[in-house]
Motif scaffolding. Structure first.
Motif, PDB file in Angstrom:
ATOM      1  N   LYS A  25      -5.538  11.418   9.506  1.00 45.03           N
ATOM      2  CA  LYS A  25      -5.005  12.692  10.017  1.00 45.03           C
ATOM      3  C   LYS A  25      -4.845  12.629  11.543  1.00 45.03           C
ATOM      4  O   LYS A  25      -3.783  12.963  12.083  1.00 45.03           O
ATOM      5  N   TRP A  26      -5.901  12.180  12.230  1.00 41.53           N
ATOM      6  CA  TRP A  26      -5.849  12.144  13.692  1.00 41.53           C
ATOM      7  C   TRP A  26      -4.934  11.030  14.189  1.00 41.53           C
ATOM      8  O   TRP A  26      -4.235  11.211  15.193  1.00 41.53           O
ATOM      9  N   TYR A  27      -4.907   9.898  13.506  1.00 42.13           N
ATOM     10  CA  TYR A  27      -3.966   8.829  13.890  1.00 42.13           C
ATOM     11  C   TYR A  27      -2.525   9.319  13.769  1.00 42.13           C
ATOM     12  O   TYR A  27      -1.694   9.042  14.629  1.00 42.13           O
ATOM     13  N   ARG A  28      -2.224  10.039  12.682  1.00 46.89           N
ATOM     14  CA  ARG A  28      -0.851  10.538  12.487  1.00 46.89           C
ATOM     15  C   ARG A  28      -0.447  11.507  13.608  1.00 46.89           C
ATOM     16  O   ARG A  28       0.684  11.459  14.088  1.00 46.89           O
ATOM     17  N   LEU A  29      -1.366  12.390  13.984  1.00 46.28           N
ATOM     18  CA  LEU A  29      -1.059  13.331  15.061  1.00 46.28           C
ATOM     19  C   LEU A  29      -0.773  12.580  16.365  1.00 46.28           C
ATOM     20  O   LEU A  29       0.171  12.903  17.087  1.00 46.28           O
ATOM     21  N   SER A  30      -1.576  11.585  16.635  1.00 43.37           N
ATOM     22  CA  SER A  30      -1.400  10.791  17.851  1.00 43.37           C
ATOM     23  C   SER A  30      -0.127   9.946  17.780  1.00 43.37           C
ATOM     24  O   SER A  30       0.667   9.901  18.722  1.00 43.37           O
ATOM     25  N   ALA A  31       0.082   9.291  16.640  1.00 44.85           N
ATOM     26  CA  ALA A  31       1.277   8.449  16.461  1.00 44.85           C
ATOM     27  C   ALA A  31       2.546   9.291  16.521  1.00 44.85           C
ATOM     28  O   ALA A  31       3.583   8.816  16.994  1.00 44.85           O
ATOM     29  N   GLY A  32       2.460  10.531  16.066  1.00 42.45           N
ATOM     30  CA  GLY A  32       3.601  11.447  16.138  1.00 42.45           C
ATOM     31  C   GLY A  32       4.061  11.693  17.562  1.00 42.45           C
ATOM     32  O   GLY A  32       5.205  12.087  17.798  1.00 42.45           O
ATOM     33  N   GLN A  33       3.175  11.427  18.508  1.00 45.97           N
ATOM     34  CA  GLN A  33       3.524  11.547  19.926  1.00 45.97           C
ATOM     35  C   GLN A  33       3.900  10.187  20.524  1.00 45.97           C
ATOM     36  O   GLN A  33       4.086  10.060  21.730  1.00 45.97           O
ATOM     37  N   GLY A  34       3.977   9.175  19.647  1.00 46.09           N
ATOM     38  CA  GLY A  34       4.376   7.850  20.111  1.00 46.09           C
ATOM     39  C   GLY A  34       3.263   7.040  20.749  1.00 46.09           C
ATOM     40  O   GLY A  34       3.530   6.085  21.482  1.00 46.09           O
ATOM     41  N   TYR A  35       2.008   7.366  20.469  1.00 42.56           N
ATOM     42  CA  TYR A  35       0.880   6.638  21.056  1.00 42.56           C
ATOM     43  C   TYR A  35       0.696   5.316  20.306  1.00 42.56           C
ATOM     44  O   TYR A  35       0.371   5.289  19.120  1.00 42.56           O
ATOM     45  N   ALA A  36       0.922   4.200  21.005  1.00 44.52           N
ATOM     46  CA  ALA A  36       1.005   2.881  20.384  1.00 44.52           C
ATOM     47  C   ALA A  36      -0.258   2.476  19.633  1.00 44.52           C
ATOM     48  O   ALA A  36      -0.182   1.924  18.528  1.00 44.52           O
ATOM     49  N   LEU A  37      -1.424   2.728  20.191  1.00 45.15           N
ATOM     50  CA  LEU A  37      -2.653   2.308  19.521  1.00 45.15           C
ATOM     51  C   LEU A  37      -2.837   3.048  18.195  1.00 45.15           C
ATOM     52  O   LEU A  37      -3.273   2.459  17.203  1.00 45.15           O
ATOM     53  N   ALA A  38      -2.477   4.311  18.146  1.00 40.22           N
ATOM     54  CA  ALA A  38      -2.566   5.073  16.894  1.00 40.22           C
ATOM     55  C   ALA A  38      -1.581   4.516  15.870  1.00 40.22           C
ATOM     56  O   ALA A  38      -1.899   4.411  14.679  1.00 40.22           O
ATOM     57  N   GLU A  39      -0.394   4.136  16.319  1.00 39.00           N
ATOM     58  CA  GLU A  39       0.591   3.535  15.416  1.00 39.00           C
ATOM     59  C   GLU A  39       0.034   2.244  14.815  1.00 39.00           C
ATOM     60  O   GLU A  39       0.121   2.011  13.611  1.00 39.00           O
ATOM     61  N   SER A  40      -0.546   1.419  15.665  1.00 42.03           N
ATOM     62  CA  SER A  40      -1.127   0.160  15.198  1.00 42.03           C
ATOM     63  C   SER A  40      -2.291   0.411  14.245  1.00 42.03           C
ATOM     64  O   SER A  40      -2.423  -0.268  13.212  1.00 42.03           O
ATOM     65  N   ASN A  41      -3.144   1.384  14.565  1.00 39.10           N
ATOM     66  CA  ASN A  41      -4.272   1.710  13.691  1.00 39.10           C
ATOM     67  C   ASN A  41      -3.796   2.206  12.329  1.00 39.10           C
ATOM     68  O   ASN A  41      -4.391   1.876  11.296  1.00 39.10           O
ATOM     69  N   LEU A  42      -2.707   2.971  12.304  1.00 43.65           N
ATOM     70  CA  LEU A  42      -2.132   3.404  11.033  1.00 43.65           C
ATOM     71  C   LEU A  42      -1.605   2.198  10.258  1.00 43.65           C
ATOM     72  O   LEU A  42      -1.764   2.126   9.034  1.00 43.65           O
ATOM     73  N   GLY A  43      -1.002   1.264  10.977  1.00 46.70           N
ATOM     74  CA  GLY A  43      -0.533   0.042  10.328  1.00 46.70           C
ATOM     75  C   GLY A  43      -1.661  -0.666   9.610  1.00 46.70           C
ATOM     76  O   GLY A  43      -1.517  -1.106   8.465  1.00 46.70           O
ATOM     77  N   LEU A  44      -2.808  -0.742  10.269  1.00 44.24           N
ATOM     78  CA  LEU A  44      -3.969  -1.410   9.670  1.00 44.24           C
ATOM     79  C   LEU A  44      -4.469  -0.641   8.444  1.00 44.24           C
ATOM     80  O   LEU A  44      -4.859  -1.253   7.436  1.00 44.24           O
ATOM     81  N   MET A  45      -4.449   0.686   8.510  1.00 41.10           N
ATOM     82  CA  MET A  45      -4.888   1.486   7.365  1.00 41.10           C
ATOM     83  C   MET A  45      -4.005   1.189   6.149  1.00 41.10           C
ATOM     84  O   MET A  45      -4.498   1.036   5.030  1.00 41.10           O
ATOM     85  N   TYR A  46      -2.691   1.081   6.385  1.00 36.23           N
ATOM     86  CA  TYR A  46      -1.772   0.773   5.281  1.00 36.23           C
ATOM     87  C   TYR A  46      -1.896  -0.683   4.835  1.00 36.23           C
ATOM     88  O   TYR A  46      -1.831  -0.977   3.643  1.00 36.23           O
TER      89      TYR A  46
END
Length: 198
Positions: A64-85
């Motif tokens: 949930k928090w990674y998505r909110l952060s990635a929605g703002q284009g925050y690279a580390l959150a995008e990468s962390n979501l990648g790892l979750m998937y």
């Protein structure tokens, strides 16, 4: 409150140093900042939930928090979501989705995501196996000092994947990687020296 100051307090408690390390206090300050929309705080709060620091481990909350952060284009959150998937943590394992998130982060220059994307191409996870593309991503990461990128770039040269086999270049990357703290790279050098010794 001022979200950046709250985030900074969260960092101080998370890392310790000026104050005694206290993950519960870090969580509190990250949450206050994250709830005001600061992408860095949202990402760090997600990480606290993913790792169970200061709170019970909760992948759903992390996502949930990674998505909110990635929605703002925050690279580390995008990468962390990648790892979750990639690992199927609280989501269905989906290599294509992992690649999409890694690519967004890699395009912003995040070395860790570039290295992960290289691995996906090298192993054909979610994409057609492509050693040259893997090499490109490893090189981008390696040139930024990323240990994984340096190690895997050395492997590609040692094994001749996507490039002509070149033990000297492999040795060079592993030496850099080992000098930066990765003991596995020094093991690779020892194995390589045995291959190169007549």
């Amino acid at each position: 409150g001022y979200s950046k100051a709250q985030f900074n307090l969260g960092e101080m408690y998370s890392k310790g140093g000026f104050v005694v390390q206290d993950f519960e206090k870090a969580l509190k300050w990250y949450r206050l900042s994250a709830e005001q929309g600061l992408a860095e705080a949202q990402c760090n709060l997600g990480l606290m939930y993913e790792e169970g620091k200061g709170v019970n481990q909760n992948y759903e909350e992390a996502i949930k928090w990674y998505r909110l952060s990635a929605g703002q284009g925050y690279a580390l959150a995008e990468s962390n979501l990648g790892l979750m998937y990639e690992e199927g943590k609280e989501v269905n394992q989906n290599y294509e989705e992992a690649i999409n998130w890694y690519r967004l982060a890699a395009e912003q220059g995040l070395a860790g995501a570039q290295s992960k994307l290289g691995l996906m191409y090298e192993n054909g996870k979610g994409v057609m196996q492509d050693y040259k593309e893997a090499m490109n991503f490893y090189r981008l990461a390696a040139e930024q000092g990323n240990l994984s990128g340096q190690k895997y770039l050395g492997v590609m040269y040692a094994e001749g994947k996507g490039v002509s086999k070149d033990y000297i270049i492999a040795y060079t990357w592993w030496n850099i990687c080992g000098s930066n703290g990765d003991k596995e790279c020094f093991k690779n050098i020892n194995l390589l020296e045995k291959k190169m010794t007549p």
